[in-house]
Every structure is written in C-alpha cells, then in structure tokens.
Scaffold this active site. Structure first.
Site, PDB file in Angstrom:
ATOM      1  N   GLY A 108       6.292  -3.686   4.594  1.00  0.00           N
ATOM      2  CA  GLY A 108       4.606  -4.870   3.812  1.00  0.00           C
ATOM      3  C   GLY A 108       5.737  -4.740   2.852  1.00  0.00           C
ATOM      4  O   GLY A 108       5.063  -4.373   1.953  1.00  0.00           O
ATOM      5  N   SER A 147       7.236  -7.364   1.646  1.00  0.00           N
ATOM      6  CA  SER A 147       7.666  -9.002   1.309  1.00  0.00           C
ATOM      7  C   SER A 147       6.564  -9.892   0.181  1.00  0.00           C
ATOM      8  O   SER A 147       6.663 -10.059  -0.660  1.00  0.00           O
ATOM      9  CB  SER A 147       6.646  -9.368   1.986  1.00  0.00           C
ATOM     10  OG  SER A 147       5.504  -9.489   3.186  1.00  0.00           O
ATOM     11  N   ARG A 148       5.492  -8.074  -0.320  1.00  0.00           N
ATOM     12  CA  ARG A 148       5.090  -9.055  -1.430  1.00  0.00           C
ATOM     13  C   ARG A 148       3.862  -7.508  -2.087  1.00  0.00           C
ATOM     14  O   ARG A 148       4.098  -6.683  -1.278  1.00  0.00           O
ATOM     15  CB  ARG A 148       4.271 -10.438  -0.953  1.00  0.00           C
ATOM     16  CG  ARG A 148       3.216  -9.804   0.097  1.00  0.00           C
ATOM     17  CD  ARG A 148       2.002 -10.891   0.424  1.00  0.00           C
ATOM     18  NE  ARG A 148       1.180 -10.377   1.274  1.00  0.00           N
ATOM     19  CZ  ARG A 148       1.283 -11.635   2.355  1.00  0.00           C
ATOM     20  NH1 ARG A 148       2.608 -11.924   2.818  1.00  0.00           N
ATOM     21  NH2 ARG A 148       0.112 -10.749   3.255  1.00  0.00           N
ATOM     22  N   SER A 172      -5.887   4.017   1.325  1.00  0.00           N
ATOM     23  CA  SER A 172      -6.418   3.772   0.355  1.00  0.00           C
ATOM     24  C   SER A 172      -8.013   4.809   0.017  1.00  0.00           C
ATOM     25  O   SER A 172      -8.111   6.011   0.684  1.00  0.00           O
ATOM     26  CB  SER A 172      -7.141   2.402   0.808  1.00  0.00           C
ATOM     27  OG  SER A 172      -8.294   2.012  -0.078  1.00  0.00           O
ATOM     28  N   TYR A 185     -11.121  -0.237   8.481  1.00  0.00           N
ATOM     29  CA  TYR A 185     -10.290   0.074   7.896  1.00  0.00           C
ATOM     30  C   TYR A 185      -9.748   1.697   6.536  1.00  0.00           C
ATOM     31  O   TYR A 185      -9.285   2.334   6.820  1.00  0.00           O
ATOM     32  CB  TYR A 185      -9.924  -0.965   6.286  1.00  0.00           C
ATOM     33  CG  TYR A 185      -9.272  -0.890   5.665  1.00  0.00           C
ATOM     34  CD1 TYR A 185      -7.761  -1.323   5.353  1.00  0.00           C
ATOM     35  CD2 TYR A 185      -9.705  -0.226   3.971  1.00  0.00           C
ATOM     36  CE1 TYR A 185      -6.918  -1.528   4.269  1.00  0.00           C
ATOM     37  CE2 TYR A 185      -8.832  -0.415   3.239  1.00  0.00           C
ATOM     38  CZ  TYR A 185      -7.449  -0.832   2.844  1.00  0.00           C
ATOM     39  OH  TYR A 185      -6.349  -0.726   2.512  1.00  0.00           O
ATOM     40  N   ALA A 186     -11.192   1.450   6.799  1.00  0.00           N
ATOM     41  CA  ALA A 186     -11.704   3.280   5.728  1.00  0.00           C
ATOM     42  C   ALA A 186     -11.107   4.568   6.923  1.00  0.00           C
ATOM     43  O   ALA A 186     -10.034   5.209   6.862  1.00  0.00           O
ATOM     44  CB  ALA A 186     -12.740   3.038   5.356  1.00  0.00           C
ATOM     45  N   ALA A 187     -10.818   3.942   8.744  1.00  0.00           N
ATOM     46  CA  ALA A 187     -11.157   5.389   9.456  1.00  0.00           C
ATOM     47  C   ALA A 187      -9.719   5.155   9.292  1.00  0.00           C
ATOM     48  O   ALA A 187      -8.823   6.202   9.883  1.00  0.00           O
ATOM     49  CB  ALA A 187     -11.922   4.656  10.607  1.00  0.00           C
ATOM     50  N   LYS A 216      -7.234   4.481   7.406  1.00  0.00           N
ATOM     51  CA  LYS A 216      -6.516   4.911   5.937  1.00  0.00           C
ATOM     52  C   LYS A 216      -7.257   6.806   5.974  1.00  0.00           C
ATOM     53  O   LYS A 216      -6.599   7.200   5.213  1.00  0.00           O
ATOM     54  CB  LYS A 216      -7.458   4.173   5.254  1.00  0.00           C
ATOM     55  CG  LYS A 216      -6.902   2.874   5.101  1.00  0.00           C
ATOM     56  CD  LYS A 216      -5.029   2.330   5.002  1.00  0.00           C
ATOM     57  CE  LYS A 216      -5.199   1.089   4.755  1.00  0.00           C
ATOM     58  NZ  LYS A 216      -3.614   1.424   4.068  1.00  0.00           N
TER      59      LYS A 216
HETATM   60  P1  NAP Z   1      -0.491  -7.654   0.212  1.00  0.00           P
HETATM   61  O1  NAP Z   1      -0.376  -7.875  -1.109  1.00  0.00           O
HETATM   62  O2  NAP Z   1      -2.040  -7.948   1.580  1.00  0.00           O
HETATM   63  O3  NAP Z   1       0.729  -7.173   1.664  1.00  0.00           O
HETATM   64  C1  NAP Z   1       0.406  -6.578   2.801  1.00  0.00           C
HETATM   65  C2  NAP Z   1       1.936  -6.027   3.473  1.00  0.00           C
HETATM   66  O4  NAP Z   1       2.051  -6.342   4.700  1.00  0.00           O
HETATM   67  C3  NAP Z   1       2.623  -7.774   3.172  1.00  0.00           C
HETATM   68  O5  NAP Z   1       4.220  -7.617   2.670  1.00  0.00           O
HETATM   69  C4  NAP Z   1       2.493  -8.305   4.735  1.00  0.00           C
HETATM   70  O6  NAP Z   1       4.103  -8.809   5.220  1.00  0.00           O
HETATM   71  C5  NAP Z   1       3.005  -6.106   5.402  1.00  0.00           C
HETATM   72  N1  NAP Z   1       2.348  -6.804   6.743  1.00  0.00           N
HETATM   73  C6  NAP Z   1       0.705  -7.414   7.242  1.00  0.00           C
HETATM   74  N2  NAP Z   1       1.568  -7.044   8.379  1.00  0.00           N
HETATM   75  C7  NAP Z   1       2.250  -6.707   8.837  1.00  0.00           C
HETATM   76  C8  NAP Z   1       3.081  -6.033  10.063  1.00  0.00           C
HETATM   77  N3  NAP Z   1       2.012  -6.914  11.143  1.00  0.00           N
HETATM   78  N4  NAP Z   1       3.775  -6.052  10.504  1.00  0.00           N
HETATM   79  C9  NAP Z   1       4.561  -5.770   9.023  1.00  0.00           C
HETATM   80  N5  NAP Z   1       4.313  -6.008   7.702  1.00  0.00           N
HETATM   81  C10 NAP Z   1       2.842  -6.697   7.944  1.00  0.00           C
HETATM   82  O7  NAP Z   1      -0.967  -5.806  -0.122  1.00  0.00           O
HETATM   83  P2  NAP Z   1      -1.298  -5.270  -0.636  1.00  0.00           P
HETATM   84  O8  NAP Z   1      -2.113  -5.121  -1.476  1.00  0.00           O
HETATM   85  O9  NAP Z   1      -0.102  -4.858  -1.429  1.00  0.00           O
HETATM   86  O10 NAP Z   1      -1.518  -3.378  -0.096  1.00  0.00           O
HETATM   87  C11 NAP Z   1       0.302  -2.746   0.152  1.00  0.00           C
HETATM   88  C12 NAP Z   1      -0.649  -1.747   1.109  1.00  0.00           C
HETATM   89  O11 NAP Z   1      -1.285  -0.077   0.283  1.00  0.00           O
HETATM   90  C13 NAP Z   1      -1.801  -1.713   2.424  1.00  0.00           C
HETATM   91  O12 NAP Z   1      -1.480  -0.613   3.149  1.00  0.00           O
HETATM   92  C14 NAP Z   1      -3.123  -1.639   1.768  1.00  0.00           C
HETATM   93  O13 NAP Z   1      -4.288  -1.290   3.210  1.00  0.00           O
HETATM   94  C15 NAP Z   1      -3.639  -1.100   0.005  1.00  0.00           C
HETATM   95  N6  NAP Z   1      -3.993  -0.286  -0.148  1.00  0.00           N
HETATM   96  C16 NAP Z   1      -4.169  -1.505  -1.386  1.00  0.00           C
HETATM   97  C17 NAP Z   1      -4.844  -2.040  -1.862  1.00  0.00           C
HETATM   98  C18 NAP Z   1      -4.946  -2.962  -2.414  1.00  0.00           C
HETATM   99  O14 NAP Z   1      -6.428  -2.642  -3.743  1.00  0.00           O
HETATM  100  N7  NAP Z   1      -4.575  -4.078  -3.037  1.00  0.00           N
HETATM  101  C19 NAP Z   1      -6.302  -0.903  -2.107  1.00  0.00           C
HETATM  102  C20 NAP Z   1      -5.789   0.267  -1.364  1.00  0.00           C
HETATM  103  C21 NAP Z   1      -4.911   0.287  -0.572  1.00  0.00           C
HETATM  104  P3  NAP Z   1       3.717 -10.729   5.856  1.00  0.00           P
HETATM  105  O15 NAP Z   1       2.430 -10.882   5.875  1.00  0.00           O
HETATM  106  O16 NAP Z   1       5.193 -11.007   5.395  1.00  0.00           O
HETATM  107  O17 NAP Z   1       4.534  -9.593   7.228  1.00  0.00           O
END
Ligand code: NAP
Length: 246
Positions: A11, A13-14, A140, A153-155, A157
C-alpha cells in the site's frame, strides 16, 4: 550481499504507506514499494532516490496471495534478504452488517487480513535464517472498539491483532518481532470523503485536537521496525490522538 536492511511496504502508492516508505528510506532502509499499479510507485521511487534513499518497485495485488508470496520471494532472491515487512495495504467496503454483500465481506477480509498472513508466511523463513525480522501489521481503531457500518473491516483489523500476537509467540525465539499499529483518524484518500459531521464527531472525542497525519503513523512504524525495538513484540499500538485509550 549488502548489509542495508530491506523493507517491503504494501500500500505504498499513497497515504500512510507512502509516508512509511519515505520515512524508512530516510532512516537508511532499502524500501520495496508494493501496491497494484506501477506508475505511482515509480514516481515515489524517483522521489526517494532524488532524496538520497534507495527504493525498488514491486507492483502486485495483495489480494492475490500467490502473486504476493511470489513478489516477496522475488525480493529475497534479488536482494538476498528481507528484514522488515509492513502489511499496510487496506480497503473499506462499508455498509451495515445486515445489508452487507458477501462480496464486500470477502474482499475486505482478503485484502486486509489474508494478505498479511500470506506475506508473513513468505517472509518468515528468510527472516528466521537471518535471525532478525520486524513485522508490522497496520490495523485500525475500528478493529479495537468496533465501528457501525464496518463489520467486515473491523473483523479484518481485529483479526490482524490476533495474527500479530500468534506470530509474535511463534517467531519470537528467532529474533523476529511482530506488532500491530492501529491508526485512528488519519487524513488520507481513505477518509477524505467522510462527511464533515463525522470528522467533527471524531475530533470531539479525541484528546489531541487535530486529525492524524500519515507521518504520525510512519514515526511509530519507524520505531517498531528499528533494530533497537527487539524487546517490543505482540503489541497493539494505537496511534490515534487519544481516540480510544484502550
Ligand atoms: P489509502 O490512502 O486508501 O491507501 C491504500 C493503499 O493500499 C494504496 O497504496 C493502495 O494502492 C493500496 N491497496 C489497496 N488495495 C490493494 C491491493 N489489493 N493490493 C495492493 N495494494 C492495495 O489508505 P490509507 O488511509 O493510507 O490506509 C493505509 C492503511 O491504514 C490501511 O490498512 C487502512 O485500513 C489503515 N487505516 C487507515 C486509517 C485512516 O484514517 N486513513 C485509519 C485506520 C487504519 P493501489 O490502489 O494503488 O493499489
């Protein structure tokens, strides 16, 4: 074989994954960037290298466990080692449990939870041989306290928390640690479309009066994956501005 530590970040990329990759590169790791499409990863690798860091690109869908295992095995073959694994890729498919489709359940479990299990299995053997490894699963606060509309999602995590503790017990004797970092509300693409009322409600329950930044999570992961964190394992660290305190 170079003695530079190699980190595989999914993950990347962003959002949080990108911040983690940049931070680990700044800390001197060779970072392998993984997400589905190569273009944003190539851009990020260019940025890291322009800043004096080292990175390579491994485009892969983590929901395809054979592809993910193959990608990790390829990194080990190419670089001769794998020291740090950050299982960060994640998706949401929200909806109330009674209305949630089977597909939305399965997809979220596959991308958020099963991928971590597959990646850990691919990475564990070389880490055992090295007698060193740092594994971090990004969960999360939803997985710690639940969240209406996020049963899948909660399950997934919460599953990562149990997986983390089990891997910590199974591999702790081999110099491998495994921990969970559980972000709270972090400003990324994942949260940018939430209504302002939701954001305001979350903010009102936090101790720190701001939303999280991806760098806040990267800082925690940098420590947990450092050489000096060898006595920290099986833990769930909520980096959430005091949202949960559980
Ligand atoms: P995001 O901005 O949506 O980025 C998600 C990343 O996962 C992207 O790089 C995406 O890349 C990659 N991804 C998604 N599906 C994929 C797949 N099938 N194979 C490979 N890569 C995949 O999310 P984020 O907020 O940075 O979240 C990162 C992590 O933190 C996640 O596990 C999320 O559940 C957790 N999290 C986030 C928050 C929050 O508030 N943001 C809170 C709690 C937990 P591509 O789409 O380019 O493949």
């Amino acid at each position: 074989m170079s003695d530079q530590r190699v980190a595989f970040v999914t993950g990347a990329s962003r959002g949080i994954g990108r911040a983690v990759a940049e931070r680990l590169a700044n800390d001197g790791r060779h970072v392998v960037l993984c997400s589905r499409s190569a273009a944003p990863l190539n851009d990020l690798a260019g940025t890291i290298e322009a800043n004096g860091g080292a990175a390579s690109v491994c485009a892969c869908d983590v929901g395809d466990r054979d592809a993910l295992s193959g990608a990790i095995e390829g990194v080990i073959k190419e670089r001769g080692r794998l020291d740090i694994l950050v299982n960060n890729a994640g998706i949401t498919r929200d909806g109330l449990a009674l209305r949630m489709s089977d597909d939305d359940w399965d997809e979220v479990i596959r991308v958020n939870l099963t991928s971590a299990f597959a990646a850990i299995r691919a990475a564990a053997r070389p880490m055992m041989k090295q007698r060193f490894g740092r594994i971090v699963n990004v969960a999360s606060t939803s997985g710690l306290v639940g969240n209406a509309g996020q049963a899948n999602y909660a399950a997934a995590k919460a599953g990562l928390v149990g997986l983390t503790k089990t891997i910590a017990r199974e591999l702790g004797g081999k110099g491998i640690t495994c921990n969970t970092v559980a972000p709270g509300f972090i400003q990324t693409d994942m949260t940018k479309d939430l209504p302002e009322s939701v954001t305001a409600q979350v903010l009102s329950t936090m101790a720190v009066n701001r939303l999280g930044d991806p760098a806040d999570i990267a800082a925690a992961i940098a420590y947990v994956t450092s050489d000096e964190a060898g006595f920290l394992t099986g833990q769930t660290i909520a980096v959430d501005g005091g949202l949960t305190m559980c």
